[in-house]
Design a protein around this motif. Structure first.
Motif, short mmCIF file in Angstrom:
data_model
loop_
_atom_site.label_atom_id
_atom_site.label_comp_id
_atom_site.label_asym_id
_atom_site.label_seq_id
_atom_site.Cartn_x
_atom_site.Cartn_y
_atom_site.Cartn_z
N LYS A 114 0.84 -1.20 0.00
CA LYS A 114 0.00 0.00 0.00
C LYS A 114 0.87 1.25 0.00
O LYS A 114 0.61 2.20 -0.73
N GLN A 115 1.90 1.25 0.83
CA GLN A 115 2.77 2.41 0.92
C GLN A 115 3.58 2.59 -0.35
O GLN A 115 3.75 3.70 -0.84
N ILE A 116 4.05 1.50 -0.92
CA ILE A 116 4.86 1.57 -2.14
C ILE A 116 4.05 2.16 -3.29
O ILE A 116 4.54 2.99 -4.06
N PHE A 117 2.80 1.75 -3.43
CA PHE A 117 1.98 2.20 -4.54
C PHE A 117 1.15 3.44 -4.23
O PHE A 117 0.29 3.82 -5.00
N PRO B 84 -2.40 -3.83 -4.75
CA PRO B 84 -3.30 -4.21 -3.65
C PRO B 84 -4.74 -3.79 -3.96
O PRO B 84 -4.98 -2.76 -4.58
N TYR B 85 -5.68 -4.62 -3.52
CA TYR B 85 -7.09 -4.30 -3.75
C TYR B 85 -7.46 -2.95 -3.15
O TYR B 85 -8.29 -2.23 -3.73
N ALA B 86 -6.90 -2.60 -2.02
CA ALA B 86 -7.21 -1.31 -1.39
C ALA B 86 -6.83 -0.15 -2.30
O ALA B 86 -7.55 0.84 -2.40
N THR B 87 -5.69 -0.27 -2.98
CA THR B 87 -5.25 0.79 -3.90
C THR B 87 -6.21 0.89 -5.07
O THR B 87 -6.63 1.99 -5.46
#
Length: 175
Positions: free
Chosen positions: A91-94, A140-143
């Motif tokens: 999440k942080q990377i993207f 990630p799905y959250a992104t």
């Protein structure tokens, strides 16, 4: 025996991965030197580096670095705008992808765009922002959900500020 290697070619950039053994390093260096002599294309060692697995013996690392006359790098550098290695927190990377989408939406909110205009902008600009990363990594799905939420809100209202995910909240959830 030829080394077992894998490669990725992008324009003038090449990423080569293989087994970290002295013999494979010598064989690969010989092949690259032979190619360089035949083609005139050479590696720019000032812009190059070697990244080893944490399982690689330190003496092997220094031997391979000497063979290649290339520095060892310990950080996970970016390669064509994407990380060369992904660790735990995707999440942080993207989050940069979300930040780019948010910035585009925020810049367009002042313009009185028709819904057709917003659709064209979404299709031509917003959908292309995560496309390259999605060719290389599974986001990630959250992104993906947050990009879809921002896109839907912009499409129907034209104002990303009305989105339930504000930039400040986005920063807190990603970092």
């Amino acid at each position: 025996m030829a080394p077992s290697i894998s490669h990725l070619f992008f324009n003038n950039d090449t990423l080569i991965s293989g087994h970290a053994t002295t013999q494979e390093a010598i064989n690969l260096k010989f092949a690259i030197d032979l190619y360089s002599a035949a083609s005139g294309q050479c590696i720019n060692f000032e812009k190059s580096g070697i990244l080893f697995s944490s399982n690689t013996n330190p003496s092997t690392q220094s031997s391979i670095s000497r063979i290649w006359q290339m520095p060892e790098v310990n950080s996970h550098r970016m390669y064509l705008g994407l990380p060369s290695v992904i660790e735990a927190n995707k999440k942080q990377i993207f989050s940069a992808i979300l930040d780019k989408c948010w910035a585009k939406f925020h810049g367009w909110k002042e313009k009185n765009l028709s819904q057709a205009g917003r659709i064209i902008i979404i299709q031509s600009v917003i959908q292309s922002i995560p496309a390259f990363a999605m060719h290389c990594f599974k986001l990630p799905y959250a992104t993906i959900d947050k990009i879809q939420s921002l896109t839907a809100t912009f499409l129907w209202s034209g104002d990303p500020e009305k989105c339930s995910i504000k930039l400040e909240e986005l920063g807190k959830t990603l970092h």
